[in-house]
Design a protein around this motif. Structure first.
Motif, PDB file in Angstrom:
ATOM      1  N   ASN A   1       0.826  -1.213   0.000  1.00  0.00           N
ATOM      2  CA  ASN A   1       0.000   0.000   0.000  1.00  0.00           C
ATOM      3  C   ASN A   1       0.868   1.275   0.000  1.00  0.00           C
ATOM      4  O   ASN A   1       2.081   1.192   0.195  1.00  0.00           O
ATOM      5  CB  ASN A   1      -0.863  -0.028   1.279  1.00  0.00           C
ATOM      6  CG  ASN A   1      -2.328   0.115   0.980  1.00  0.00           C
ATOM      7  OD1 ASN A   1      -2.785  -0.208  -0.095  1.00  0.00           O
ATOM      8  ND2 ASN A   1      -3.072   0.618   1.944  1.00  0.00           N
ATOM      9  N   PRO A   2       0.259   2.444  -0.169  1.00  0.00           N
ATOM     10  CA  PRO A   2       1.037   3.697  -0.130  1.00  0.00           C
ATOM     11  C   PRO A   2       1.707   3.951   1.220  1.00  0.00           C
ATOM     12  O   PRO A   2       1.259   3.467   2.255  1.00  0.00           O
ATOM     13  CB  PRO A   2      -0.032   4.769  -0.387  1.00  0.00           C
ATOM     14  CG  PRO A   2      -1.159   4.068  -1.042  1.00  0.00           C
ATOM     15  CD  PRO A   2      -1.163   2.678  -0.498  1.00  0.00           C
TER      16      PRO A   2
ATOM     17  N   CYS B   1      -2.731   1.583  -3.591  1.00  0.00           N
ATOM     18  CA  CYS B   1      -3.936   0.875  -3.146  1.00  0.00           C
ATOM     19  C   CYS B   1      -4.731   0.360  -4.344  1.00  0.00           C
ATOM     20  O   CYS B   1      -5.800  -0.218  -4.173  1.00  0.00           O
ATOM     21  CB  CYS B   1      -4.798   1.795  -2.292  1.00  0.00           C
ATOM     22  SG  CYS B   1      -5.167   3.348  -3.125  1.00  0.00           S
TER      23      CYS B   1
ATOM     24  N   GLU C   1      -6.162  -3.664   2.928  1.00  0.00           N
ATOM     25  CA  GLU C   1      -6.585  -2.405   2.269  1.00  0.00           C
ATOM     26  C   GLU C   1      -8.046  -2.550   1.841  1.00  0.00           C
ATOM     27  O   GLU C   1      -8.357  -3.140   0.785  1.00  0.00           O
ATOM     28  CB  GLU C   1      -5.682  -2.030   1.095  1.00  0.00           C
ATOM     29  CG  GLU C   1      -6.185  -0.869   0.218  1.00  0.00           C
ATOM     30  CD  GLU C   1      -6.652   0.354   1.020  1.00  0.00           C
ATOM     31  OE1 GLU C   1      -5.958   0.735   1.980  1.00  0.00           O
ATOM     32  OE2 GLU C   1      -7.728   0.903   0.712  1.00  0.00           O
TER      33      GLU C   1
ATOM     34  N   SER D   1     -10.378  -0.745   0.492  1.00  0.00           N
ATOM     35  CA  SER D   1     -10.913  -0.337  -0.820  1.00  0.00           C
ATOM     36  C   SER D   1     -10.520  -1.320  -1.916  1.00  0.00           C
ATOM     37  O   SER D   1     -11.258  -1.537  -2.869  1.00  0.00           O
ATOM     38  CB  SER D   1     -10.426   1.069  -1.188  1.00  0.00           C
ATOM     39  OG  SER D   1      -9.053   1.044  -1.492  1.00  0.00           O
TER      40      SER D   1
ATOM     41  N   GLY E   1      -7.722  11.396  -6.108  1.00  0.00           N
ATOM     42  CA  GLY E   1      -6.950  10.158  -6.261  1.00  0.00           C
ATOM     43  C   GLY E   1      -6.981   9.283  -5.036  1.00  0.00           C
ATOM     44  O   GLY E   1      -5.965   8.732  -4.615  1.00  0.00           O
ATOM     45  N   CYS E   2      -8.166   9.131  -4.452  1.00  0.00           N
ATOM     46  CA  CYS E   2      -8.366   8.197  -3.343  1.00  0.00           C
ATOM     47  C   CYS E   2      -9.602   7.381  -3.692  1.00  0.00           C
ATOM     48  O   CYS E   2     -10.704   7.922  -3.603  1.00  0.00           O
ATOM     49  CB  CYS E   2      -8.561   8.927  -2.026  1.00  0.00           C
ATOM     50  SG  CYS E   2      -9.127   7.868  -0.665  1.00  0.00           S
ATOM     51  N   PRO E   3      -9.432   6.126  -4.124  1.00  0.00           N
ATOM     52  CA  PRO E   3      -8.208   5.363  -4.392  1.00  0.00           C
ATOM     53  C   PRO E   3      -7.370   5.971  -5.537  1.00  0.00           C
ATOM     54  O   PRO E   3      -7.851   6.797  -6.297  1.00  0.00           O
ATOM     55  CB  PRO E   3      -8.744   3.979  -4.812  1.00  0.00           C
ATOM     56  CG  PRO E   3     -10.141   3.911  -4.320  1.00  0.00           C
ATOM     57  CD  PRO E   3     -10.645   5.312  -4.329  1.00  0.00           C
ATOM     58  N   HIS E   4      -6.125   5.500  -5.621  1.00  0.00           N
ATOM     59  CA  HIS E   4      -5.178   5.984  -6.625  1.00  0.00           C
ATOM     60  C   HIS E   4      -5.802   5.969  -8.028  1.00  0.00           C
ATOM     61  O   HIS E   4      -6.514   5.032  -8.398  1.00  0.00           O
ATOM     62  CB  HIS E   4      -3.938   5.080  -6.633  1.00  0.00           C
ATOM     63  CG  HIS E   4      -2.918   5.493  -5.620  1.00  0.00           C
ATOM     64  ND1 HIS E   4      -1.765   4.781  -5.393  1.00  0.00           N
ATOM     65  CD2 HIS E   4      -2.869   6.573  -4.785  1.00  0.00           C
ATOM     66  CE1 HIS E   4      -1.044   5.396  -4.468  1.00  0.00           C
ATOM     67  NE2 HIS E   4      -1.701   6.475  -4.077  1.00  0.00           N
TER      68      HIS E   4
ATOM     69  N   CYS F   1      -0.470   8.983  -0.423  1.00  0.00           N
ATOM     70  CA  CYS F   1      -1.842   9.418  -0.667  1.00  0.00           C
ATOM     71  C   CYS F   1      -2.255  10.510   0.302  1.00  0.00           C
ATOM     72  O   CYS F   1      -1.533  10.826   1.240  1.00  0.00           O
ATOM     73  CB  CYS F   1      -2.808   8.237  -0.617  1.00  0.00           C
ATOM     74  SG  CYS F   1      -3.418   7.776   0.997  1.00  0.00           S
TER      75      CYS F   1
ATOM     76  N   VAL G   1      -4.411  10.535   2.566  1.00  0.00           N
ATOM     77  CA  VAL G   1      -4.774  10.125   3.934  1.00  0.00           C
ATOM     78  C   VAL G   1      -3.562   9.629   4.724  1.00  0.00           C
ATOM     79  O   VAL G   1      -3.424   9.942   5.904  1.00  0.00           O
ATOM     80  CB  VAL G   1      -5.890   9.041   3.896  1.00  0.00           C
ATOM     81  CG1 VAL G   1      -6.173   8.483   5.279  1.00  0.00           C
ATOM     82  CG2 VAL G   1      -7.173   9.632   3.310  1.00  0.00           C
TER      83      VAL G   1
END
Ligand code: F3S
Length: 390
Positions: free
Chosen positions: A76-77, A116, A135, A137, A285-288, A342, A344
């Motif tokens: 993940n990020p 992600c 993750e 999402s 861009g959340c999710p990427h 990201c 978050v």
């Protein structure tokens, strides 16, 4: 739960301390979930990578379980963009601790994916694959849209599965665990923002129940990605079906509960989370983002003059490289495109107090203390870009 002879040897520590910890964790989870056995997994995806989430305790756990992984494993990020810096200033301790975490993962043979949405490039499961992903999402996306099979794993349990190459056979790995128990009839055809709003609205209502959404036959992949992220952030739901769109939408339990969601509920959810006050940052861009999403945004800002708040976009390294023309256009406009991190999991509150976003998940997390401490404006891309296009 029954272990094979080889699994018993690992359980007894004959293959070393890290595999012993890993299989004991999987065994406990299997007992809890009433699994009868462990089954092989084709891949793993690990969350809990940013030092902001992992902390000192997490680093100690990682050191204990550090061992080469047995299956392709993505990450993940993390807290910042390794090659380009940003999105915000970080202190030296954060940087050092973050790199320590990355080095532990690298020694284990985990991919430098830092995204992600690993299903776009690094780690693409197929229909029916048993996998062990963390993750929220990504879990809900791969279960629902791709039809791969994973329970809602935590960072440690996905890591344990990566080391052993197996996971307990229960829950979402079995047909029975993938059935919808609530039918959600949605009146209007939803767009990206309204799908995210539907996720925010339904999550607290459905608790753990898998829904099948009806009335959305025109739903596109990115819209379902927005729904995935918002629904999984506001509930512990690991999967959904969309009638006529997702591959397993016929899996519905007998006599499901039926609920209706009208235009009013969706617009009220958007209104509740929006503000007319100009945010300090626009974050998308959340999710990427996928390369198609980057192309779309590039088309909207091409040749325009930038004003107002900062504009940050988040994606993975590979997608950023693939969409290099779009990235150039966005950067010429005055926006910044970050990978590895990201909105978050980076320490955004070091520099910003209010953020505008089209993400339901970020709308849920960013206001929380310790996550973002942000005032959030939730709205569609066109409305967000109105703040930054002259
Ligand atoms: Fe991905 Fe970060 Fe959002 S991990 S889903 S961009 S909170």
């Amino acid at each position: 739960m029954q272990l094979t002879r080889e699994e018993e040897r690992i359980f007894d520590g004959e293959r070393g301390e890290a595999p012993k910890i890993a299989i004991r964790l999987l065994y406990s989870l299997g007992e809890l979930g009433e699994a009868e056995k462990l089954i092989p997994v084709k891949s793993a995806h690990i969350s809990g990578v940013s030092y902001k989430n992992v902390g000192e305790g997490g680093i100690q756990f990682l050191k204990k379980i550090s061992h080469p992984v047995s299956v392709p494993t993505s990450l993940n990020p993390l807290g910042f963009d390794i090659n380009n810096g940003g999105p915000v200033e970080i202190d030296e301790i954060f940087r050092r601790k973050q790199m320590e975490i990355i080095e532990i993962y690298q020694k284990m043979g985990v991919m430098d994916s830092f995204t992600c949405t690993p299903y776009y490039y690094y780690n693409e499961p197929s229909f029916g694959d048993h996998i062990s992903w963390a993750e929220s999402s990504a879990i809900i996306y791969v279960n629902s849209i791709i039809g791969a099979r994973t329970n809602r794993e935590s960072g440690p349990s996905a890591l344990a599965a990566a080391v052993i190459g197996k996971t307990p056979d229960h829950g979402l790995h079995r047909d029975e665990g993938r059935k919808a128990s609530v039918v959600v009839n949605v009146e209007q055809q939803l767009d990206y923002t309204r799908f995210a709003a539907l996720g925010l609205f339904l999550g607290p209502k459905l608790n753990r129940n898998i829904p099948v959404v009806r009335g959305q036959r025109g739903a596109k992949g990115v819209e379902l990605k927005a729904f995935s992220a918002a629904l999984s952030a506001t509930s512990s739901i690991p999967m959904f079906h969309v009638d006529g769109v997702t591959k397993e939408s016929s899996l519905v339990s007998e006599s499901p509960e039926v609920i209706y969601v009208g235009k009013e509920e969706i617009e009220e959810t958007i209104g509740k989370n929006s503000t007319q006050q100009e945010p300090e940052l626009i974050a998308i861009g959340c999710p990427h983002l996928s390369s198609e999403e980057l192309d779309y945004i590039a088309g909207l800002v091409k040749g325009k003059k930038k004003v107002g708040p900062d504009l940050f976009l988040f994606t993975s390294r590979e997608v950023k490289a693939k969409a290099s023309d779009a990235v150039k256009t966005i950067e010429n406009f005055g926006g910044k495109v970050f990978s590895d991190t990201c909105m978050v999991v980076s320490p955004l509150s070091n520099s910003y107090r209010s953020t505008g976003t089209n993400s339901g998940k970020a709308t849920f997390y960013l206001p929380l203390k310790g996550y973002g401490n942000q005032r959030v404006a939730f709205m569609g891309i066109m409305d967000l870009l109105r703040w930054v296009i002259a």
